[in-house]
Motif scaffolding. Structure first.
Motif, short mmCIF file in Angstrom:
data_model
loop_
_atom_site.label_atom_id
_atom_site.label_comp_id
_atom_site.label_asym_id
_atom_site.label_seq_id
_atom_site.Cartn_x
_atom_site.Cartn_y
_atom_site.Cartn_z
N GLU A 168 2.21 13.19 -0.32
CA GLU A 168 2.32 13.81 0.84
C GLU A 168 3.53 13.27 1.55
N ASN A 169 3.60 11.84 1.49
CA ASN A 169 5.07 11.24 2.13
C ASN A 169 6.16 11.57 1.36
N ASN A 226 -1.63 9.50 -0.65
CA ASN A 226 -0.49 9.38 0.37
C ASN A 226 0.86 9.63 0.21
N ASP A 283 -6.10 6.37 -3.03
CA ASP A 283 -5.28 6.41 -1.43
C ASP A 283 -3.97 6.28 -1.46
N ASP A 300 -7.39 0.36 -3.43
CA ASP A 300 -6.64 1.35 -2.60
C ASP A 300 -5.72 2.24 -3.65
N TYR A 349 -1.25 1.98 2.42
CA TYR A 349 -1.89 1.38 1.27
C TYR A 349 -0.94 0.50 0.23
N ASN A 373 3.87 4.09 3.63
CA ASN A 373 2.52 4.29 2.99
C ASN A 373 1.57 3.07 3.51
#
Length: 103
Positions: free
Chosen positions: A78-79, A75, A71, A68, A37, A35
């Motif tokens: 999803e990851n 993220n 975000d 951040d 971020y 990631n």
């Protein structure tokens, strides 16, 4: 220069009970490190945080800049799905068995 304000982000995931816990934890940590971020220091940490009927709950804790946070969190979601799929880690799905009896 002042250090940017940091925030902790945690994302929970579940793996089927028969999955290898260490492999699932390693996949979570890889998701955190992938990631952009997430800060490298302190490093992402994955832990077992609960047990359910057909799942083991794991939590990934990471640090990011406060600005951040969202975000980083989105993220991570999803990851984690991608890393679990890449490593063949099954996610539990609720299942109902229906038996139909004809008279």
């Amino acid at each position: 220069a002042e250090e940017a304000e940091k925030a902790a982000a945690a994302e929970a995931a579940q793996a089927e009970v028969n999955e290898k816990v260490e492999a699932a934890k390693a996949a979570l940590v890889r998701a955190g490190k992938a990631n952009p971020y997430v800060l490298a220091d302190p490093e992402p940490v994955a832990s077992v945080t609960g047990y359910h009927e057909s799942a083991i709950e794991l939590t990934l804790r990471v640090w990011c800049k406060s600005a951040d946070y969202w975000d980083a969190r989105f993220n991570l979601s999803e990851n984690i799905c991608k890393k679990f799929a890449e490593n063949g880690i099954a996610v539990p799905h609720h299942q109902i068995d229906l038996h139909v009896v004809s008279k």
